[in-house]
Design an enzyme around this catalytic site. Structure first.
Site, mmCIF file in Angstrom:
data_model
loop_
_atom_site.group_PDB
_atom_site.id
_atom_site.type_symbol
_atom_site.label_atom_id
_atom_site.label_comp_id
_atom_site.label_asym_id
_atom_site.label_seq_id
_atom_site.Cartn_x
_atom_site.Cartn_y
_atom_site.Cartn_z
ATOM 1 N N LYS A 31 0.992 -1.334 0.055
ATOM 2 C CA LYS A 31 0.064 0.041 -0.033
ATOM 3 C C LYS A 31 0.930 1.270 -0.058
ATOM 4 O O LYS A 31 1.594 1.513 0.989
ATOM 5 C CB LYS A 31 -1.010 -0.092 1.215
ATOM 6 C CG LYS A 31 -1.642 1.231 1.398
ATOM 7 C CD LYS A 31 -2.439 1.587 2.663
ATOM 8 C CE LYS A 31 -2.324 2.515 3.389
ATOM 9 N NZ LYS A 31 -3.184 2.987 4.275
ATOM 10 N N ASP A 58 -3.731 4.027 -1.890
ATOM 11 C CA ASP A 58 -4.735 4.455 -0.924
ATOM 12 C C ASP A 58 -4.864 5.670 -0.770
ATOM 13 O O ASP A 58 -4.546 6.616 0.086
ATOM 14 C CB ASP A 58 -4.375 3.666 0.296
ATOM 15 C CG ASP A 58 -5.552 4.074 1.251
ATOM 16 O OD1 ASP A 58 -6.542 4.105 0.711
ATOM 17 O OD2 ASP A 58 -5.193 3.357 2.403
ATOM 18 N N LEU A 59 -5.487 6.499 -1.964
ATOM 19 C CA LEU A 59 -5.529 7.906 -1.947
ATOM 20 C C LEU A 59 -6.889 8.432 -1.544
ATOM 21 O O LEU A 59 -7.198 9.582 -1.302
ATOM 22 C CB LEU A 59 -5.075 8.727 -3.323
ATOM 23 C CG LEU A 59 -3.784 8.295 -3.752
ATOM 24 C CD1 LEU A 59 -3.526 9.108 -4.856
ATOM 25 C CD2 LEU A 59 -2.739 8.823 -2.792
ATOM 26 N N LYS A 60 -7.788 7.397 -0.989
ATOM 27 C CA LYS A 60 -9.246 7.650 -0.705
ATOM 28 C C LYS A 60 -9.839 9.061 -1.366
ATOM 29 O O LYS A 60 -10.140 10.114 -0.878
ATOM 30 C CB LYS A 60 -9.283 7.883 0.752
ATOM 31 C CG LYS A 60 -8.806 6.778 1.550
ATOM 32 C CD LYS A 60 -8.943 6.930 3.179
ATOM 33 C CE LYS A 60 -8.509 5.810 3.715
ATOM 34 N NZ LYS A 60 -7.068 5.632 3.709
ATOM 35 N N HIS A 62 -11.990 11.698 -3.276
ATOM 36 C CA HIS A 62 -13.504 12.118 -2.761
ATOM 37 C C HIS A 62 -13.585 13.420 -3.505
ATOM 38 O O HIS A 62 -12.946 14.295 -2.934
ATOM 39 C CB HIS A 62 -13.527 11.978 -1.166
ATOM 40 C CG HIS A 62 -14.914 12.280 -0.852
ATOM 41 N ND1 HIS A 62 -15.265 12.370 0.543
ATOM 42 C CD2 HIS A 62 -16.013 12.791 -1.540
ATOM 43 C CE1 HIS A 62 -16.482 12.547 0.590
ATOM 44 N NE2 HIS A 62 -17.114 12.862 -0.438
ATOM 45 N N ASP A 63 -14.373 13.546 -4.597
ATOM 46 C CA ASP A 63 -14.443 14.709 -5.063
ATOM 47 C C ASP A 63 -15.480 14.579 -6.328
ATOM 48 O O ASP A 63 -16.306 13.701 -6.037
ATOM 49 C CB ASP A 63 -13.237 15.268 -6.008
ATOM 50 C CG ASP A 63 -12.904 16.562 -6.049
ATOM 51 O OD1 ASP A 63 -13.953 17.368 -6.391
ATOM 52 O OD2 ASP A 63 -11.788 17.187 -5.652
ATOM 53 N N ILE A 64 -15.846 15.511 -6.953
ATOM 54 C CA ILE A 64 -17.044 15.575 -8.132
ATOM 55 C C ILE A 64 -16.559 14.422 -9.009
ATOM 56 O O ILE A 64 -15.503 14.277 -9.251
ATOM 57 C CB ILE A 64 -16.977 16.827 -8.848
ATOM 58 C CG1 ILE A 64 -15.845 17.276 -9.672
ATOM 59 C CG2 ILE A 64 -17.741 17.948 -7.891
ATOM 60 C CD1 ILE A 64 -16.249 18.510 -10.633
ATOM 61 N N THR A 67 -13.776 14.610 -11.898
ATOM 62 C CA THR A 67 -12.616 14.681 -11.207
ATOM 63 C C THR A 67 -11.914 13.434 -10.614
ATOM 64 O O THR A 67 -10.812 13.214 -10.866
ATOM 65 C CB THR A 67 -12.257 15.742 -9.913
ATOM 66 O OG1 THR A 67 -12.874 16.976 -10.553
ATOM 67 C CG2 THR A 67 -11.068 15.931 -9.430
ATOM 68 N N THR A 113 -12.727 4.336 10.681
ATOM 69 C CA THR A 113 -12.665 3.842 11.974
ATOM 70 C C THR A 113 -12.457 4.877 12.972
ATOM 71 O O THR A 113 -12.646 4.662 14.057
ATOM 72 C CB THR A 113 -12.049 2.571 12.185
ATOM 73 O OG1 THR A 113 -10.656 2.741 11.503
ATOM 74 C CG2 THR A 113 -12.498 1.316 11.450
ATOM 75 N N ARG A 175 -4.020 -7.529 13.631
ATOM 76 C CA ARG A 175 -2.777 -7.730 14.819
ATOM 77 C C ARG A 175 -2.455 -9.067 15.075
ATOM 78 O O ARG A 175 -3.458 -9.690 15.400
ATOM 79 C CB ARG A 175 -3.101 -6.674 16.097
ATOM 80 C CG ARG A 175 -3.122 -5.373 15.884
ATOM 81 C CD ARG A 175 -1.764 -4.746 15.564
ATOM 82 N NE ARG A 175 -1.642 -3.400 15.350
ATOM 83 C CZ ARG A 175 -1.652 -2.887 14.353
ATOM 84 N NH1 ARG A 175 -1.743 -3.710 13.283
ATOM 85 N NH2 ARG A 175 -1.215 -1.636 14.204
ATOM 86 N N GLY A 204 0.221 -2.999 8.742
ATOM 87 C CA GLY A 204 1.457 -1.929 8.655
ATOM 88 C C GLY A 204 2.402 -2.375 9.602
ATOM 89 O O GLY A 204 3.330 -3.084 9.383
ATOM 90 N N ARG A 205 2.207 -1.643 10.676
ATOM 91 C CA ARG A 205 3.334 -1.737 11.768
ATOM 92 C C ARG A 205 3.753 -3.064 12.385
ATOM 93 O O ARG A 205 5.065 -3.311 12.790
ATOM 94 C CB ARG A 205 3.147 -0.729 13.040
ATOM 95 C CG ARG A 205 3.048 0.697 12.541
ATOM 96 C CD ARG A 205 2.353 1.526 13.647
ATOM 97 N NE ARG A 205 0.616 1.582 13.203
ATOM 98 C CZ ARG A 205 -0.087 2.225 13.707
ATOM 99 N NH1 ARG A 205 0.081 3.098 14.786
ATOM 100 N NH2 ARG A 205 -1.379 2.003 13.594
HETATM 101 O O1 C5P Z 1 0.228 -0.168 11.014
HETATM 102 P P1 C5P Z 1 -1.271 -0.636 10.933
HETATM 103 O O2 C5P Z 1 -1.308 -2.078 10.611
HETATM 104 O O3 C5P Z 1 -2.199 -0.245 11.898
HETATM 105 O O4 C5P Z 1 -1.614 0.020 9.501
HETATM 106 C C1 C5P Z 1 -2.854 -0.173 8.902
HETATM 107 C C2 C5P Z 1 -3.117 0.693 7.774
HETATM 108 O O5 C5P Z 1 -4.328 0.877 7.387
HETATM 109 C C3 C5P Z 1 -2.575 2.181 7.814
HETATM 110 O O6 C5P Z 1 -1.960 2.586 6.623
HETATM 111 C C4 C5P Z 1 -3.732 2.942 8.118
HETATM 112 O O7 C5P Z 1 -3.678 4.247 7.566
HETATM 113 C C5 C5P Z 1 -4.741 2.091 7.374
HETATM 114 N N1 C5P Z 1 -6.171 2.079 7.804
HETATM 115 C C6 C5P Z 1 -6.636 1.733 9.115
HETATM 116 N N2 C5P Z 1 -7.864 1.855 9.353
HETATM 117 C C7 C5P Z 1 -8.584 2.381 8.740
HETATM 118 C C8 C5P Z 1 -8.621 2.768 7.294
HETATM 119 C C9 C5P Z 1 -7.325 2.730 7.039
HETATM 120 O O8 C5P Z 1 -5.821 1.548 9.761
HETATM 121 N N3 C5P Z 1 -10.174 2.352 8.852
#
Ligand code: C5P
Length: 235
Positions: A31, A58-60, A62-64, A67, A113, A175, A204-205
């Site tokens: 991502k 993942d730019l999410k 949201h516009d007209i 665009t 979230t 997790r 991610g982390r």
């Molecule tokens: O580090 P972690 O596993 O929490 O990363 C989750 C990824 O998913 C991050 O890039 C975060 O911005 C994205 N994300 C999220 N919750 C959402 C939407 C996107 O954690 N509701």
């Protein structure tokens, strides 16, 4: 089969490259989100592709409608394999994005979230978060989005509420057991997500901040492989 998308939430291109090298052949999807893309743009996307990876941009958006459709077209030219939009942009915006051809996979965000029930009521008086998530997921499906991005904890609910829609899911908030939650609250393990048949999990982390990112990724893949698919009734 559930696939892992590693969220490259880093600011430096060197750090991105180190992760890509470490995860090579173990992870296919990456991502590239707002931070990395704003900092390095096309370079960040090209780097993933040079390492043989697929890009979820993942730019999410949201516009007209027009665009957003143009941005989806540019995401295709950039080499993205998937791009996200906010389903709150409305049916016309979703349909305009979906009508671009060829285009990356189109994944729609329901309600972030990070939004509380109180936040949601500011612009939808009386709305409840689950009801709003359901309406947005349904709208995405009806107007051409390829998958719903939501909490893994919402997948069983959406399947129950919308039993006739063959919806695909992309879920963050994953997790492994015993891993630090960081700022995630309602999490699910990779094994549970795989058992639910979620299509993509975004991690991610737990991988990018691990002392050995490759080992962390392989452990997650092994946990997913070991978990047997569960039926919808017991999910
Ligand atoms: O580090 P972690 O596993 O929490 O990363 C989750 C990824 O998913 C991050 O890039 C975060 O911005 C994205 N994300 C999220 N919750 C959402 C939407 C996107 O954690 N509701």
């Amino acid at each position: 089969m559930t696939q892992v998308i590693v969220a490259l939430d880093v600011g430096a291109i060197q750090r991105e490259e180190d992760l890509l090298k470490s995860l090579k052949d173990a992870i296919i999807w990456y991502k590239v989100g707002l931070r990395l893309f704003t900092a390095h743009g096309k370079r960040a996307v090209d780097l993933v592709r040079r390492h043989g990876g697929k890009v979820f941009l993942d730019l999410k958006l949201h516009d007209i409608p027009q665009t957003v459709a143009h941005a989806v077209h540019e995401a295709q030219r950039l080499g993205a394999d998937a791009v996200s939009i906010h389903l709150m942009g409305g049916p016309d915006m979703i349909a305009a994005a979906a009508s671009v051809s060829p285009r990356p996979r189109l994944w729609g965000v329901t309600v972030l979230t990070s939004m509380s029930p109180k936040d949601v009521r500011i612009f939808h008086p009386g709305a409840r978060v689950p009801t709003l998530v359901k309406s947005l997921a349904k709208s995405g499906w009806m107007h051409g989005a390829d998958a719903t991005i939501c909490s893994a904890r919402e997948v069983a609910y959406l399947r129950r509420q919308l039993p006739h829609l063959d919806m695909r899911f992309v879920t963050p908030g994953i997790r492994p057991k015993g891993a630090a939650l960081n700022d995630q609250v309602r999490v699910m393990t990779p094994g549970e997500a795989a058992a639910l048949g979620i299509d993509f999990i975004v991690v991610g982390r737990p991988i990018t901040h691990a002392p050995d990112p490759r080992k962390a990724a392989l452990d997650i893949l092994a946990e997913m492989k070991a978990s047997s698919p569960r039926s919808l009734e017991t999910a």
